[in-house]
Design a protein around this motif. Structure first.
Motif, PDB file in Angstrom:
ATOM      1  N   ASP A  62       0.857  -1.188   0.000  1.00 22.48           N
ATOM      2  CA  ASP A  62       0.000   0.000   0.000  1.00 22.48           C
ATOM      3  C   ASP A  62       0.887   1.230   0.000  1.00 22.48           C
ATOM      4  O   ASP A  62       2.101   1.141   0.263  1.00 22.48           O
ATOM      5  N   THR A  64       0.765   5.718   0.935  1.00 25.26           N
ATOM      6  CA  THR A  64       0.017   6.817   1.532  1.00 25.26           C
ATOM      7  C   THR A  64       0.805   8.102   1.376  1.00 25.26           C
ATOM      8  O   THR A  64       2.028   8.078   1.162  1.00 25.26           O
ATOM      9  N   HIS A 130      -3.586  -5.982  -2.553  1.00 27.01           N
ATOM     10  CA  HIS A 130      -3.562  -4.523  -2.650  1.00 27.01           C
ATOM     11  C   HIS A 130      -4.977  -3.993  -2.799  1.00 27.01           C
ATOM     12  O   HIS A 130      -5.941  -4.765  -2.927  1.00 27.01           O
ATOM     13  N   ASP A 131      -5.102  -2.665  -2.805  1.00 24.36           N
ATOM     14  CA  ASP A 131      -6.409  -2.052  -2.996  1.00 24.36           C
ATOM     15  C   ASP A 131      -6.686  -1.871  -4.486  1.00 24.36           C
ATOM     16  O   ASP A 131      -5.990  -2.426  -5.335  1.00 24.36           O
ATOM     17  N   ARG A 154      -5.468  -7.142   3.821  1.00 25.96           N
ATOM     18  CA  ARG A 154      -4.816  -5.868   3.528  1.00 25.96           C
ATOM     19  C   ARG A 154      -4.719  -4.979   4.766  1.00 25.96           C
ATOM     20  O   ARG A 154      -3.938  -4.018   4.805  1.00 25.96           O
ATOM     21  N   GLU A 158      -2.380  -1.657   6.378  1.00 26.54           N
ATOM     22  CA  GLU A 158      -3.005  -0.507   7.013  1.00 26.54           C
ATOM     23  C   GLU A 158      -2.549  -0.346   8.460  1.00 26.54           C
ATOM     24  O   GLU A 158      -2.416   0.771   8.957  1.00 26.54           O
TER      25      GLU A 158
END
Length: 218
Positions: A62, A64, A130-131, A154, A158
């Protein structure tokens, strides 16, 4: 502290370790038991540590945004092993694209080789979860097994971000004026070293020792 061969002259290892732990937990670098410059000196020393963590081949990936100054931001990418809880790789970029997915794959492959060599880990299958971000279509182009998920597995990625965001919540817009990708990467190197030491065995190949705090992976 003894494992990384630091020999402080004016402060004990216990005082330095306590100050670093307090800082990484959220205390301002100006309020620890060490002078600000001394704390940052040892933080830089810690950022150079080489280590290996156990990995299984089942990864959550991920990315961010992290704000720095004047609205500038960087993307922080992390790969967290779903089974061991370790974060074998992270990176900081100024943008995100399928090329960065290739960089992730290359570096995680190197981490797998190190784990196989020093920890005798055997990885028979690799899969990334994954997203729904379009950048992860690169997994298909690169013929890498992957799966789009929303929750459950996932969440491991996070969790790493929640810990990171909680720590830097008071630092947003308060990084030094000259913060750049290199200095941010150096700071994150220490943060994820401490994170890994809390959640997975960390092997220091230069010292031949394993640090294992053994906090439940929840």
């Amino acid at each position: 502290m003894e494992y990384i061969n630091l020999k402080p002259r004016f402060y004990s290892s216990e005082v330095i370790a306590s100050a670093l732990a307090s800082y990484l937990s959220g205390l301002s670098s100006w309020r620890t038991s060490l002078p600000h410059s001394t704390l940052l000196y040892y933080l830089r020393r810690l950022s150079c540590i080489k280590y290996v963590v156990p990995i299984s081949g089942f990864y959550a990936v991920d990315e961010t945004k992290i704000m720095v100054i004047k609205g500038q931001y960087y993307y922080v990418w992390i790969v967290r092993d779903v089974k061991t809880g370790a974060i074998p790789f992270f990176m900081v970029t100024s943008s995100r694209s399928g090329v960065h997915v290739l960089i992730v794959l290359t570096n995680v492959k190197n981490a797998e080789k190190e784990a196989e060599k020093v920890l005798k880990t055997r990885i028979d299958k690799v899969i990334y979860i994954h997203d729904g971000a379009t950048i992860y279509n690169a997994f298909t182009w690169l013929n890498v097994e992957h799966k789009r998920v929303t929750f459950n597995e996932r969440d491991y990625a996070e969790q790493g971000f929640r810990s990171l965001k909680h720590r830097i919540s008071s630092m947003d817009f308060h990084f030094p004026w000259n913060t750049n990708r290199f200095t941010l990467t150096r700071w994150l190197s220490v943060f994820f070293l401490a994170y890994n030491a809390l959640y997975a065995p960390v092997y220091l190949p230069d010292r031949g020792v394993i640090i294992n705090v053994n906090i439940p992976n929840e």
